[in-house]
Motif scaffolding. Structure first.
Motif, short mmCIF file in Angstrom:
data_model
loop_
_atom_site.label_atom_id
_atom_site.label_comp_id
_atom_site.label_asym_id
_atom_site.label_seq_id
_atom_site.Cartn_x
_atom_site.Cartn_y
_atom_site.Cartn_z
N LEU A 134 -24.88 84.46 -13.53
CA LEU A 134 -23.66 84.62 -12.43
C LEU A 134 -23.67 86.17 -12.24
CD1 LEU A 134 -21.12 83.96 -11.16
CD2 LEU A 134 -19.84 84.47 -13.33
N ILE A 135 -24.15 86.94 -12.81
CA ILE A 135 -24.18 88.39 -12.24
C ILE A 135 -25.51 88.27 -11.28
CG2 ILE A 135 -25.14 90.73 -12.97
CD1 ILE A 135 -23.46 90.23 -15.73
N ARG A 136 -26.53 87.79 -11.67
CA ARG A 136 -27.73 87.76 -10.77
C ARG A 136 -27.44 87.00 -9.47
NH1 ARG A 136 -32.24 86.72 -15.65
NH2 ARG A 136 -32.66 88.89 -15.94
N LEU A 196 -7.14 93.67 -13.88
CA LEU A 196 -8.47 93.17 -14.43
C LEU A 196 -9.25 93.93 -15.39
CD1 LEU A 196 -9.66 91.57 -10.95
CD2 LEU A 196 -8.68 90.41 -12.81
N GLU A 197 -9.25 95.09 -15.20
CA GLU A 197 -10.07 96.16 -16.16
C GLU A 197 -9.30 96.10 -17.47
OE1 GLU A 197 -11.97 99.56 -13.70
OE2 GLU A 197 -9.92 99.69 -13.44
N ASN A 198 -7.85 95.86 -17.46
CA ASN A 198 -7.20 96.00 -18.97
C ASN A 198 -7.42 94.63 -19.52
OD1 ASN A 198 -5.99 98.35 -18.62
ND2 ASN A 198 -4.38 97.94 -17.61
N LEU A 219 -10.70 88.47 -20.25
CA LEU A 219 -11.80 88.05 -19.32
C LEU A 219 -13.08 88.48 -20.00
CD1 LEU A 219 -10.14 89.18 -16.24
CD2 LEU A 219 -10.26 86.99 -16.94
N ASP A 220 -14.11 87.84 -19.63
CA ASP A 220 -15.49 88.28 -19.88
C ASP A 220 -16.22 88.99 -18.90
OD1 ASP A 220 -15.68 86.80 -22.55
OD2 ASP A 220 -15.80 84.98 -21.67
N LEU A 221 -15.81 88.55 -17.71
CA LEU A 221 -16.55 89.19 -16.32
C LEU A 221 -15.28 89.33 -15.36
CD1 LEU A 221 -19.68 87.20 -15.93
CD2 LEU A 221 -19.56 89.48 -16.67
N HIS A 268 -18.07 94.05 -16.92
CA HIS A 268 -17.98 93.52 -18.04
C HIS A 268 -17.66 94.46 -19.48
CE1 HIS A 268 -22.12 94.27 -19.79
NE2 HIS A 268 -22.41 94.08 -18.62
N ARG A 269 -17.26 94.03 -20.66
CA ARG A 269 -17.44 95.30 -21.58
C ARG A 269 -18.66 95.67 -22.17
NH1 ARG A 269 -14.35 91.40 -23.22
NH2 ARG A 269 -15.53 90.80 -25.03
#
Length: 187
Positions: free
Chosen positions: A166-168, A8-10, A17-19, A153-154
């Motif tokens: 979504l993060i919140r 997932l990190e890659n 992916l965005d998140l 996220h990046r």
């Protein structure tokens, strides 16, 4: 997409992916790791194992106590597997691996019927009280708790209003600063 944390990190780094929600240690400078929950790894064991027959449920154990048991493992790339491999190497043990899977859910539910053990994040056990009938839990001694649950996220990525919201949902106190002059509409 459900994959190991490394994958997932890659995917984040490669703009696939965005998140991503993942359990890992914050290790890539190009990613922003937002801590959602601290994690504890425990050993989940079938009540029918020799381990459960000789050590009382809930007692903290060294991983070497489970050397003679059959392990269910996550596949390479999962952060739990990385920790497991490091624990085995540090303890100089090579237990039998009964099978490998991509899914923590499959692994934890197979422990009882397979009369096996599984190195598992405790929060996955807490959400499955039905496991108490067939399994016991042992905290582990000398386990570095460097892995936790994050949304990532990046760092160079623009976060849309929907991404911030979504993060919140996962981290209500998430503080986010918009570029000068920009505002999100009220939710």
């Amino acid at each position: 997409t459900e994959l190991g944390s490394d994958a997932l990190e890659n995917m984040l780094l490669n703009h696939q992916l965005d998140l991503a929600c993942l359990t890992t240690s914050a290790k890539t400078n190009a990613l922003n790791y937002i801590l959602i929950n601290r994690e504890e790894l425990v050993l989940l064991a079938s009540r029918n194992t020799a381990l459960a027959g000789r050590i009382e449920e809930g007692e903290a154990i060294d991983i070497r106590e489970a050397e003679g048991e059959a392990f269910i493992s996550l596949r390479t790339g999962h952060s739990t597997r990385i920790t497991q491999d490091r624990l085995f190497a540090d303890a100089h043990i090579s237990p039998e691996i009964l099978f490998e899977t991509e899914s923590i859910e499959v692994a934890k539910h197979a422990v009882g019927p397979c009369q096996a053990v599984f190195l598992c994040p405790k929060n996955y056990i807490d959400i499955s009280p039905e496991l108490q009938k067939t399994c016991v839990v042992y905290p582990l001694v000398d386990v570095e708790q460097g892995r936790h649950f994050y949304i990532c996220h990046r760092k160079d990525q623009y976060l849309t209003h929907y991404m911030v919201e979504l993060i919140r949902l996962l981290k209500p106190d998430f503080a986010f600063a918009l570029p000068q002059g920009e505002e999100f509409p009220e939710s």
